[in-house]
Design a protein around this motif. Structure first.
Motif, PDB file in Angstrom:
ATOM      1  N   ASN A 137       0.815  -1.216   0.000  1.00  0.00           N
ATOM      2  CA  ASN A 137       0.000   0.000   0.000  1.00  0.00           C
ATOM      3  C   ASN A 137       0.850   1.268   0.000  1.00  0.00           C
ATOM      4  OD1 ASN A 137      -2.508  -1.353   0.129  1.00  0.00           O
ATOM      5  ND2 ASN A 137      -2.195  -1.699   2.315  1.00  0.00           N
ATOM      6  N   GLY A 138       2.173   1.093   0.040  1.00  0.00           N
ATOM      7  CA  GLY A 138       3.065   2.244   0.080  1.00  0.00           C
ATOM      8  C   GLY A 138       3.314   2.771   1.481  1.00  0.00           C
ATOM      9  N   ASP A 139       2.849   2.037   2.507  1.00  0.00           N
ATOM     10  CA  ASP A 139       3.068   2.469   3.883  1.00  0.00           C
ATOM     11  C   ASP A 139       4.443   2.021   4.359  1.00  0.00           C
ATOM     12  OD1 ASP A 139       0.484   3.569   4.092  1.00  0.00           O
ATOM     13  OD2 ASP A 139      -0.348   1.562   4.474  1.00  0.00           O
ATOM     14  N   PRO A 140       5.142   2.868   5.125  1.00  0.00           N
ATOM     15  CA  PRO A 140       6.487   2.503   5.581  1.00  0.00           C
ATOM     16  C   PRO A 140       6.468   1.368   6.603  1.00  0.00           C
ATOM     17  CG  PRO A 140       5.829   4.627   6.497  1.00  0.00           C
ATOM     18  CD  PRO A 140       4.739   4.196   5.566  1.00  0.00           C
ATOM     19  N   ILE A 141       7.465   0.500   6.486  1.00  0.00           N
ATOM     20  CA  ILE A 141       7.672  -0.586   7.442  1.00  0.00           C
ATOM     21  C   ILE A 141       9.096  -0.441   7.958  1.00  0.00           C
ATOM     22  CG2 ILE A 141       7.790  -3.088   7.779  1.00  0.00           C
ATOM     23  CD1 ILE A 141       6.114  -3.362   5.205  1.00  0.00           C
ATOM     24  N   PRO A 142       9.286  -0.175   9.262  1.00  0.00           N
ATOM     25  CA  PRO A 142      10.651  -0.041   9.773  1.00  0.00           C
ATOM     26  C   PRO A 142      11.416  -1.345   9.565  1.00  0.00           C
ATOM     27  CG  PRO A 142       9.043   0.681  11.405  1.00  0.00           C
ATOM     28  CD  PRO A 142       8.281   0.033  10.300  1.00  0.00           C
ATOM     29  N   SER A 143      12.689  -1.218   9.163  1.00  0.00           N
ATOM     30  CA  SER A 143      13.530  -2.398   9.007  1.00  0.00           C
ATOM     31  C   SER A 143      14.516  -2.448  10.166  1.00  0.00           C
ATOM     32  CB  SER A 143      14.263  -2.351   7.664  1.00  0.00           C
ATOM     33  OG  SER A 143      15.085  -1.211   7.597  1.00  0.00           O
ATOM     34  N   SER A 144      15.308  -3.480  10.216  1.00  0.00           N
ATOM     35  CA  SER A 144      16.243  -3.635  11.332  1.00  0.00           C
ATOM     36  C   SER A 144      17.222  -2.471  11.369  1.00  0.00           C
ATOM     37  CB  SER A 144      17.000  -4.958  11.207  1.00  0.00           C
ATOM     38  OG  SER A 144      17.834  -4.923  10.076  1.00  0.00           O
ATOM     39  N   SER A 145      17.683  -2.127  12.540  1.00  0.00           N
ATOM     40  CA  SER A 145      18.531  -0.955  12.711  1.00  0.00           C
ATOM     41  C   SER A 145      19.897  -1.127  12.076  1.00  0.00           C
ATOM     42  CB  SER A 145      18.695  -0.640  14.193  1.00  0.00           C
ATOM     43  OG  SER A 145      19.295  -1.742  14.842  1.00  0.00           O
ATOM     44  N   ASN A 146      20.328  -2.363  11.798  1.00  0.00           N
ATOM     45  CA  ASN A 146      21.651  -2.547  11.210  1.00  0.00           C
ATOM     46  C   ASN A 146      21.593  -2.674   9.692  1.00  0.00           C
ATOM     47  OD1 ASN A 146      20.513  -5.034  10.975  1.00  0.00           O
ATOM     48  ND2 ASN A 146      22.169  -6.164  11.970  1.00  0.00           N
ATOM     49  N   SER A 147      20.424  -2.493   9.098  1.00  0.00           N
ATOM     50  CA  SER A 147      20.334  -2.612   7.645  1.00  0.00           C
ATOM     51  C   SER A 147      20.721  -1.292   6.999  1.00  0.00           C
ATOM     52  CB  SER A 147      18.918  -3.004   7.229  1.00  0.00           C
ATOM     53  OG  SER A 147      18.029  -1.932   7.449  1.00  0.00           O
ATOM     54  N   LYS A 148      21.167  -1.392   5.767  1.00  0.00           N
ATOM     55  CA  LYS A 148      21.457  -0.200   4.983  1.00  0.00           C
ATOM     56  C   LYS A 148      20.332  -0.062   3.981  1.00  0.00           C
ATOM     57  CE  LYS A 148      26.421  -0.326   5.344  1.00  0.00           C
ATOM     58  NZ  LYS A 148      27.676  -0.370   4.642  1.00  0.00           N
ATOM     59  N   SER A 149      19.887   1.149   3.776  1.00  0.00           N
ATOM     60  CA  SER A 149      18.804   1.333   2.825  1.00  0.00           C
ATOM     61  C   SER A 149      19.087   2.536   1.951  1.00  0.00           C
ATOM     62  CB  SER A 149      17.478   1.510   3.556  1.00  0.00           C
ATOM     63  OG  SER A 149      17.486   2.709   4.292  1.00  0.00           O
ATOM     64  N   LEU A 150      18.485   2.507   0.808  1.00  0.00           N
ATOM     65  CA  LEU A 150      18.469   3.644  -0.094  1.00  0.00           C
ATOM     66  C   LEU A 150      17.016   3.890  -0.430  1.00  0.00           C
ATOM     67  CD1 LEU A 150      21.197   2.859  -2.763  1.00  0.00           C
ATOM     68  CD2 LEU A 150      21.223   4.706  -1.120  1.00  0.00           C
ATOM     69  N   ILE A 151      16.662   5.126  -0.502  1.00  0.00           N
ATOM     70  CA  ILE A 151      15.324   5.438  -0.961  1.00  0.00           C
ATOM     71  C   ILE A 151      15.477   5.859  -2.414  1.00  0.00           C
ATOM     72  CG2 ILE A 151      13.328   6.926  -0.696  1.00  0.00           C
ATOM     73  CD1 ILE A 151      14.133   7.181   2.274  1.00  0.00           C
ATOM     74  N   LEU A 152      14.892   5.082  -3.294  1.00  0.00           N
ATOM     75  CA  LEU A 152      14.966   5.365  -4.718  1.00  0.00           C
ATOM     76  C   LEU A 152      13.605   5.848  -5.189  1.00  0.00           C
ATOM     77  CD1 LEU A 152      16.823   2.146  -5.908  1.00  0.00           C
ATOM     78  CD2 LEU A 152      17.819   4.367  -5.422  1.00  0.00           C
ATOM     79  N   CYS A 153      13.615   6.811  -6.047  1.00  0.00           N
ATOM     80  CA  CYS A 153      12.376   7.329  -6.594  1.00  0.00           C
ATOM     81  C   CYS A 153      12.503   7.338  -8.098  1.00  0.00           C
ATOM     82  CB  CYS A 153      12.139   8.734  -6.067  1.00  0.00           C
ATOM     83  SG  CYS A 153      10.653   9.478  -6.736  1.00  0.00           S
ATOM     84  N   ASP A 154      11.614   6.645  -8.757  1.00  0.00           N
ATOM     85  CA  ASP A 154      11.632   6.607 -10.208  1.00  0.00           C
ATOM     86  C   ASP A 154      10.879   7.806 -10.746  1.00  0.00           C
ATOM     87  OD1 ASP A 154       9.943   4.724 -12.736  1.00  0.00           O
ATOM     88  OD2 ASP A 154      11.940   5.586 -12.831  1.00  0.00           O
ATOM     89  N   VAL A 155      11.539   8.550 -11.596  1.00  0.00           N
ATOM     90  CA  VAL A 155      10.892   9.656 -12.274  1.00  0.00           C
ATOM     91  C   VAL A 155      10.666   9.193 -13.705  1.00  0.00           C
ATOM     92  CG1 VAL A 155      11.112  12.055 -12.995  1.00  0.00           C
ATOM     93  CG2 VAL A 155      12.057  11.328 -10.803  1.00  0.00           C
ATOM     94  N   PRO A 156       9.413   9.051 -14.113  1.00  0.00           N
ATOM     95  CA  PRO A 156       9.139   8.554 -15.463  1.00  0.00           C
ATOM     96  C   PRO A 156       9.866   9.374 -16.522  1.00  0.00           C
ATOM     97  CG  PRO A 156       7.116   8.744 -14.220  1.00  0.00           C
ATOM     98  CD  PRO A 156       8.200   9.378 -13.384  1.00  0.00           C
ATOM     99  N   GLY A 157      10.122   8.746 -17.635  1.00  0.00           N
ATOM    100  CA  GLY A 157      10.855   9.414 -18.711  1.00  0.00           C
ATOM    101  C   GLY A 157      10.383  10.832 -18.954  1.00  0.00           C
ATOM    102  N   LEU A 158      11.306  11.752 -18.903  1.00  0.00           N
ATOM    103  CA  LEU A 158      10.980  13.146 -19.147  1.00  0.00           C
ATOM    104  C   LEU A 158      10.891  13.393 -20.643  1.00  0.00           C
ATOM    105  CD1 LEU A 158      13.432  14.848 -16.636  1.00  0.00           C
ATOM    106  CD2 LEU A 158      11.002  14.452 -16.346  1.00  0.00           C
ATOM    107  N   ILE A 159      10.100  14.376 -21.011  1.00  0.00           N
ATOM    108  CA  ILE A 159       9.996  14.732 -22.414  1.00  0.00           C
ATOM    109  C   ILE A 159      10.693  16.066 -22.629  1.00  0.00           C
ATOM    110  CG2 ILE A 159       7.861  13.444 -22.771  1.00  0.00           C
ATOM    111  CD1 ILE A 159       6.346  16.127 -22.595  1.00  0.00           C
ATOM    112  N   ALA A 160      11.073  16.318 -23.860  1.00  0.00           N
ATOM    113  CA  ALA A 160      11.693  17.600 -24.187  1.00  0.00           C
ATOM    114  C   ALA A 160      10.736  18.715 -23.799  1.00  0.00           C
ATOM    115  CB  ALA A 160      12.026  17.658 -25.668  1.00  0.00           C
TER     116      ALA A 160
END
Length: 196
Positions: free
Chosen positions: A19-42
């Motif tokens: 559903n897109g709701d955050p779920i906390p992960s373990s404190s020793n994990s490494k994470s990246l938050i990636l956001c896809d930006v759909p193909g841009l147009i000229a």
């Protein structure tokens, strides 16, 4: 061609459920938050399409990751167009952000006839595409993956995580230095006021 932006806040150790709701992960994990930006147009930098809203969102990021489709006949033009839009948006700051270029579909891209699709690769080999990309890239951060086959994906994620961490540390150090300089100048101005 898509552009992805990378926040890279290890302090925010969240995964997201269906559903897109955050779920906390373990404190020793490494994470990246990636956001896809759909193909841009000229013209996105001038407000054409939804690109202006997406570009405004990218301003909050630490690193821009370009995901290029090696099977596209226009991959070089698409990459150049996106960088022009980054340069033309606002003050042009987006064009100066650290970038990583990732070429996907290396499993099917290079001059091999694919019986399943009936298509042949646009470039003879990886070296040909790499040479042409390096001519237009303002940096040397170039990686090759096959998302479908999982080739290079783990290496990509670990390298990007390290790069984002380095960028954040450098940015934080620059901000501290700037604040120290401002505080020093403010202190000098206070002394000047009292001496008058």
């Amino acid at each position: 061609s898509n552009i992805g932006d990378i926040y890279g806040d290890e302090e925010d150790n969240f995964s997201f459920d269906h559903n897109g709701d955050p779920i906390p992960s373990s404190s020793n994990s490494k994470s990246l938050i990636l956001c896809d930006v759909p193909g841009l147009i000229a013209g996105a930098s001038e407000g054409i399409g939804l690109g202006h809203a997406f570009l405004r969102h990218v301003e909050r990021c630490h690193v821009i990751l370009h995901l290029l489709d090696a099977t596209s006949k226009n991959v070089l033009d698409e990459y150049a167009m996106i960088n022009r839009e980054l340069l033309n948006y606002g003050t042009g700051r987006l064009a100066t952000m650290p970038q990583v270029v990732v070429v996907n579909k290396v499993d099917v891209a290079f001059n091999e006839y694919d019986d399943a699709t009936g298509k042949q690769g646009v470039f003879e080999n990886q070296a040909q595409l790499e040479t042409q990309l390096q001519e237009i890239m303002p940096h040397s951060r170039l990686m090759w993956i096959s998302a479908k086959e999982g080739e290079g994906v783990d290496d990509l994620m670990s390298r990007v995580a390290m790069f984002v961490k380095k960028v954040k540390e450098t940015t934080a150090a620059e901000e501290r230095k700037m604040l120290e300089q401002i505080e020093s100048e403010d202190q000098e101005n206070i002394y000047d006021i009292y001496e008058d």
